[in-house]
Design a protein around this motif. Sequence first.
Motif, short mmCIF file in Angstrom:
data_model
loop_
_atom_site.label_atom_id
_atom_site.label_comp_id
_atom_site.label_asym_id
_atom_site.label_seq_id
_atom_site.Cartn_x
_atom_site.Cartn_y
_atom_site.Cartn_z
N THR A 138 4.99 8.00 2.13
CA THR A 138 3.77 7.20 2.20
C THR A 138 3.19 6.97 0.81
N THR A 139 3.25 8.01 -0.03
CA THR A 139 2.74 7.88 -1.40
C THR A 139 3.51 6.82 -2.17
N VAL A 142 2.54 3.37 -0.81
CA VAL A 142 1.22 2.93 -1.28
C VAL A 142 1.31 2.47 -2.74
N GLU A 145 3.06 -0.94 -2.84
CA GLU A 145 2.21 -2.01 -2.31
C GLU A 145 1.09 -2.36 -3.28
N THR A 186 -4.72 -2.62 3.26
CA THR A 186 -3.85 -1.46 3.08
C THR A 186 -4.64 -0.17 3.25
N LEU A 190 -4.15 2.79 6.07
CA LEU A 190 -3.97 4.19 5.69
C LEU A 190 -4.93 5.10 6.44
#
Length: 228
Positions: A138-139, A142, A145, A186, A190
């Motif tokens: 996920t990091t 992110v 993105e 975004t 999250l």
Amino acid sequence: MSIPTAADYRTMIESAPEAIIVYTPEKFLFVNRFAAERLGADPKSLIGHPIMEFVHPESLPAVVERIRQLTETGEGGPPLEVRFVSRNGEVMPAEIVSVPILFDRQKALLGLIRDIRKRAEMEQALREAQRRAGISETTIAVAHELNNVLTALVMNAELLAHDVPTDEIPEIASEILAASNRIAATVKRLRKMGEPKTVDYLGERKMLDLSAKPGLKVRKKGVRKKGK
């Protein structure tokens, strides 16, 4: 060679390196030394003691249902995962297989119990590793993105910082606003993200795809529309 007697079998069961119990829905009828040690008691002190006092509250419904099935059908069932609680409060994840038997001329259940703490610890470690891997993915997602969006913001801001035709300013401002909205979207996703049922990967590095819209428009510095 002599044939083993009932006393011989009892001795083997008492000294077996596995937890073995004989019980009814109400009480223990027999507990070998290994099982008694796991329950934190002396074997003799457990005889006649309610078995349910050593079953974790979360496991009680499953144990009650399994005993009901065994007594009604007279047949053994598949292994059942149960959490036992010793007298000192230690919780022991276990797997028990029970079969109906006759013990001292009365109907009872023979339970073979396997301590699965090591397996439970390994499963917990695996879940923790998967959780950490999910956080790492996920990091990366992110970062990927936001980097795309920031690139668009910076390049369009640079255009505004230099001489640019007045009629192009609304379009550039619109692109900056779209990038800002994309960042907000975004962040919103999250906040709502728990454990996704499915994972969409982006590229060979297997990054999670957090994008919700097609790629942003990035205008190149110095490039004007036709006819300008």
